[in-house]
Design an enzyme around this catalytic site. Structure first.
Site, mmCIF file in Angstrom:
data_model
loop_
_atom_site.group_PDB
_atom_site.id
_atom_site.type_symbol
_atom_site.label_atom_id
_atom_site.label_comp_id
_atom_site.label_asym_id
_atom_site.label_seq_id
_atom_site.Cartn_x
_atom_site.Cartn_y
_atom_site.Cartn_z
ATOM 1 N N GLU A 56 0.848 -1.207 0.000
ATOM 2 C CA GLU A 56 0.000 0.000 0.000
ATOM 3 C C GLU A 56 0.879 1.251 0.000
ATOM 4 O O GLU A 56 1.811 1.358 0.798
ATOM 5 C CB GLU A 56 -0.889 -0.034 1.245
ATOM 6 C CG GLU A 56 -2.296 0.420 0.999
ATOM 7 C CD GLU A 56 -3.043 -0.446 0.002
ATOM 8 O OE1 GLU A 56 -3.052 -0.083 -1.195
ATOM 9 O OE2 GLU A 56 -3.633 -1.464 0.397
ATOM 10 N N HIS A 57 0.546 2.164 -0.893
ATOM 11 C CA HIS A 57 1.275 3.432 -1.026
ATOM 12 C C HIS A 57 2.753 3.207 -1.375
ATOM 13 O O HIS A 57 3.606 4.010 -1.010
ATOM 14 C CB HIS A 57 1.137 4.280 0.242
ATOM 15 C CG HIS A 57 -0.263 4.805 0.432
ATOM 16 N ND1 HIS A 57 -0.713 5.960 -0.162
ATOM 17 C CD2 HIS A 57 -1.313 4.298 1.116
ATOM 18 C CE1 HIS A 57 -1.981 6.161 0.174
ATOM 19 N NE2 HIS A 57 -2.371 5.158 0.937
ATOM 20 N N THR A 58 3.016 2.119 -2.033
ATOM 21 C CA THR A 58 4.385 1.873 -2.499
ATOM 22 C C THR A 58 4.535 2.223 -3.974
ATOM 23 O O THR A 58 5.636 2.524 -4.427
ATOM 24 C CB THR A 58 4.751 0.379 -2.332
ATOM 25 O OG1 THR A 58 3.665 -0.389 -2.848
ATOM 26 C CG2 THR A 58 4.976 0.026 -0.879
ATOM 27 N N GLY A 151 -15.935 5.011 -4.067
ATOM 28 C CA GLY A 151 -15.313 5.649 -2.901
ATOM 29 C C GLY A 151 -14.953 4.664 -1.805
ATOM 30 O O GLY A 151 -14.788 5.041 -0.654
ATOM 31 N N GLY A 153 -12.317 2.530 -1.895
ATOM 32 C CA GLY A 153 -10.923 2.086 -1.973
ATOM 33 C C GLY A 153 -10.742 0.875 -2.870
ATOM 34 O O GLY A 153 -9.767 0.139 -2.750
ATOM 35 N N LEU A 154 -11.709 0.664 -3.774
ATOM 36 C CA LEU A 154 -11.629 -0.490 -4.668
ATOM 37 C C LEU A 154 -11.411 -0.048 -6.111
ATOM 38 O O LEU A 154 -11.615 -0.797 -7.049
ATOM 39 C CB LEU A 154 -12.894 -1.351 -4.555
ATOM 40 C CG LEU A 154 -13.174 -1.903 -3.146
ATOM 41 C CD1 LEU A 154 -14.524 -2.615 -3.103
ATOM 42 C CD2 LEU A 154 -12.067 -2.865 -2.705
ATOM 43 N N SER A 155 -11.028 1.205 -6.275
ATOM 44 C CA SER A 155 -10.597 1.700 -7.574
ATOM 45 C C SER A 155 -11.719 1.894 -8.590
ATOM 46 O O SER A 155 -11.546 1.611 -9.769
ATOM 47 C CB SER A 155 -9.601 0.713 -8.174
ATOM 48 O OG SER A 155 -8.371 1.263 -8.220
ATOM 49 N N SER A 157 -12.832 4.717 -9.601
ATOM 50 C CA SER A 157 -12.520 5.817 -10.514
ATOM 51 C C SER A 157 -11.487 5.409 -11.550
ATOM 52 O O SER A 157 -11.610 5.765 -12.728
ATOM 53 C CB SER A 157 -12.092 7.063 -9.754
ATOM 54 O OG SER A 157 -11.464 6.734 -8.567
ATOM 55 N N ASP A 200 -3.489 0.691 -9.810
ATOM 56 C CA ASP A 200 -4.895 0.429 -10.106
ATOM 57 C C ASP A 200 -5.115 0.208 -11.605
ATOM 58 O O ASP A 200 -5.881 -0.656 -12.025
ATOM 59 C CB ASP A 200 -5.762 1.604 -9.628
ATOM 60 C CG ASP A 200 -5.517 1.922 -8.164
ATOM 61 O OD1 ASP A 200 -4.941 1.066 -7.460
ATOM 62 O OD2 ASP A 200 -5.873 3.031 -7.723
HETATM 63 C C1 GLA Z 1 -4.795 4.730 -4.624
HETATM 64 C C2 GLA Z 1 -3.859 5.103 -5.761
HETATM 65 C C3 GLA Z 1 -2.865 3.978 -6.026
HETATM 66 C C4 GLA Z 1 -2.143 3.577 -4.755
HETATM 67 C C5 GLA Z 1 -3.128 3.314 -3.624
HETATM 68 C C6 GLA Z 1 -2.465 3.086 -2.299
HETATM 69 O O1 GLA Z 1 -5.597 3.658 -4.995
HETATM 70 O O2 GLA Z 1 -4.589 5.365 -6.936
HETATM 71 O O3 GLA Z 1 -1.974 4.360 -7.042
HETATM 72 O O4 GLA Z 1 -1.203 4.549 -4.414
HETATM 73 O O5 GLA Z 1 -4.042 4.384 -3.463
HETATM 74 O O6 GLA Z 1 -1.717 1.915 -2.312
#
Ligand code: GLA
Length: 463
Positions: A56-58, A151, A153-155, A157, A200
Site C-alpha cells: 500500500e502506497h508503495t 469511494g 478504496g476499490l478503484s 474511478s 490500479d
Molecule cells: C490509490 C492510488 C494507487 C495507490 C493506492 C495506495 O488507490 O490510486 O496508485 O497509491 O491508493 O496503495
C-alpha cells in the site's frame, strides 16, 4: 438479443457461474443505451476494480504491489462518432449527462466530477496519439451489485479511466495495449488532481482470473513496450478465500491527504539526496536495499514548511511531474517524513516476502505479513479509521482468518481478509454482526473472484 458470441464472451470474462446474471445485466445496459442514443452498433468495454492484497502506497515510490482484480467492474457502452465530441450518460440516476470535446487541453470539470475520469484519458491520448481523435456516445454502467462500489478504496474511478481509455484506443485504432496502456492510464489520472501511482490501472488492464498481479512499479531501465516487470501469482488454491469487507464509510475529498503522503515520500528522497549527493536517488526504491537503521537517522520525524524552504525544497511544487504542475498541493505545514518512509521501506519487503510465501503455499506466513502491513499502515502511514480498526479486529477474532488488513488508499473503505474456505459463512456472520454492535453501521462482505482484464467484451448490432 444476446447471441452465443456474447454468452461465450461473458463466460471468458466473468466465469461460467456468473454468466446468466451478467447476461441480464448486459441486456439491461444495452436496452438503456438504445433508449438513450437510438438503434445501431454498440461496443461494450469493461474495466474491473481491484482489491490490493499487500503493497500500500508503495507504487508512487517505485515499489512493489500485489493487487487482485475484482469481478465488480465498470461497463462503458460506446458508439463511435464522426467528430471529437464525447457524450456520456450514466445508467444510474443522479449522475446527469456530460459532454466534452476531445482536445489537448480539456478544461477540467469541478473537483470530484465524474466526467474528469473520462476527460483525463481523452486529453492524454489526444496529446500523445492525436491530433483528431474521434469521440463517442457512451453509457456508463457501474451500478450495484455488479459495479465497483464507489469511494470504497476499490478503484472505481480508475476503472472509469481505464474503460474510457480502452474505448478510445479501440475506436481510434491506436496501437497501445498492456503495460504501455496501463502506464498511460496512470498518467491520465493525474488530470483529476491526485498524484496516484500505477497500481490500479495495471491490475485493471493486466488482470487474469484467479490470479493476483505482482508488479514492480519501477519502469525498467531498458524502456520499450514491456517497460515494467510483473508476473501473475496464482491465488485460490489451497482452500482459502480472499474476502473484501466494505465498512460502508466513505471519506470524500481525500485528495489533499493522499497528496500529502506522496509529498512526504518525495521530501524523504530530497533529504536523502542531500546526504548522499553521489548516489542517484530519485525514489524511495533507490534505498530499498539499505537497512532501515541506516536511513532512519537521516530522516526527521517531522519537518516544517519553513525549514524545507530553507533547504531549497518547496513543498508546493514537489508534486509536479513530467506532465506539469499538479492542481492539488499537499496543503499542510507539517510533514511526517520518517514514519512515512519507514512504512514504504518495510512494506516493499513485505510484498516480496508475500509473493514468496504464496508461491510456496505458506499461508500462515502470508497472514503474518498482512497483519504487519496493517499495523504499518495504521501507525506509520496513519491511514486507518476507527471503523476499519473494528473490522480488522473482528476479522482476526474469527477462527480460520489467516490475516486481515485495510486495503486501498485508506481513510475508510474496505479491509481484505484471507479466510479458510470452510469458515467463510461464519466469518461473514461474525464480522457483520460484531461491526453493527460496535459501530451501528452495516458492513458488506463479498468474495474477490477476479474477472479478466479490461477490454472490449462485446460488439453488438442493434436493429
Ligand atoms: C490509490 C492510488 C494507487 C495507490 C493506492 C495506495 O488507490 O490510486 O496508485 O497509491 O491508493 O496503495
Amino acid at each position: 438479443m444476446l447471441t452465443m458470441d456474447m454468452i461465450s464472451a461473458l463466460r471468458q470474462t466473468y466465469g461460467a457461474a456468473a454468466e446468466a446474471a451478467q447476461a441480464a445485466r448486459y441486456r439491461r445496459a444495452l436496452d438503456a443505451f438504445k433508449e438513450r442514443y437510438g438503434p445501431g452498433q454498440v461496443c461494450v468495454f469493461h474495466a474491473p476494480g481491484r482489491v490490493n492484497l499487500i503493497g500500500e502506497h508503495t507504487d508512487y515510490n517505485h515499489g512493489f504491489v500485489l493487487p487482485m482484480a475484482l469481478d465488480k467492474d465498470v461497463l462503458l457502452l460506446a458508439r463511435p462518432r464522426d467528430d471529437g465530441a464525447v457524450r456520456l450518460s450514466n445508467i444510474e440516476e443522479g449522475y446527469g449527462d456530460r459532454r466534452f470535446d476531445i482536445a489537448q487541453d480539456i478544461p477540467r470539470a469541478s473537483l470530484g466530477d465524474w466526467a474528469n475520469y473520462a476527460q483525463g484519458p481523452a486529453q492524454l491520448l489526444e496529446q500523445e496519439y492525436g491530433p483528431g481523435l474521434s469521440g463517442f456516445d457512451g453509457l456508463v454502467d457501474g451500478a450495484p451489485p455488479f459495479g465497483v462500489p464507489r469511494g470504497a478504496g476499490l478503484s472505481s474511478s480508475s476503472a472509469l479511466t481505464v474503460a474510457t481509455a480502452v474505448a478510445l484506443v479501440a475506436l481510434n485504432d491506436i496501437d497501445l495495449a498492456g503495460p504501455e496502456l496501463a502506464d498511460a492510464c496512470g498518467r491520465a489520472e493525474w488530470y483529476v488532481g491526485t498524484r496516484g501511482g500505477i497500481m490500479d490501472q495495471f491490475i485493471s488492464i493486466l488482470a487474469r482470473r484467479d490470479h493476483a498481479l505482482f508488479l514492480d512499479c519501477r519502469p525498467r531501465a531498458d524502456g520499450g513496450a514491456n517497460a515494467y516487470d510483473y508476473r501473475h501469482v496464482s491465488i485460490g488454491a489451497g482452500g482459502y478465500a480472499v474476502l473484501v469487507v466494505d465498512s460502508g464509510v466513505r471519506h470524500h475529498n481525500t485528495g489533499p491527504l493522499f497528496n500529502r503522503r506522496v509529498a512526504e515520500g518525495r521530501i524523504g528522497v530530497r533529504l536523502l539526496q542531500r546526504h548522499q549527493p553521489e548516489a542517484s536517488i530519485t525514489h524511495l526504491r533507490d534505498v530499498q536495499v539499505v537497512p532501515w537503521a541506516e536511513l532512519e537517522p537521516l530522516l526527521p520525524e517531522v519537518i516544517h514548511r519553513d525549514e524545507l524552504l530553507r533547504l531549497g525544497i518547496d513543498p508546493d511544487t514537489i508534486l509536479d511531474g513530467p506532465a506539469g504542475p499538479t492542481s492539488a498541493t499537499p496543503d499542510t505545514d507539517r510533514f511526517y517524513v520518517r514514519r512515512r518512509c519507514r512504512h514504504v521501506h518495510s512494506e516493499n519487503r513485505r510484498v516480496l516476502a508475500s509473493v514468496e510465501a504464496l508461491e510456496a503455499g505458506d499461508m500462515a506466513a502470508f497472514g503474518r505479513l498482512l497483519a504487519q502491513a496493517h499495523a504499518s499502515a495504521r501507525d506509520d502511514y496513519e491511514i486507518s479509521t476507527p471503523e476499519i480498526e473494528a473490522l480488522v479486529d473482528l476479522a482476526n477474532g474469527v477462527p480460520g482468518t489467516v490475516g486481515a488488513r485495510l486495503t486501498g488508499a485508506g481513510w475508510g473503505g474496505c479491509i481484505v481478509a484471507v479466510v479458510a474456505q470452510e469458515q467463510v459463512a461464519a466469518f461473514a456472520q461474525a464480522v457483520t454482526r460484531g461491526y453493527r454492535q460496535r459501530t451501528g453501521l452495516t458492513a458488506t462482505v463479498f468474495p474477490c473472484q477476479s474477472a479478466a482484464g479490461a477490454g472490449l467484451v462485446y460488439r453488438s448490432d442493434m436493429g
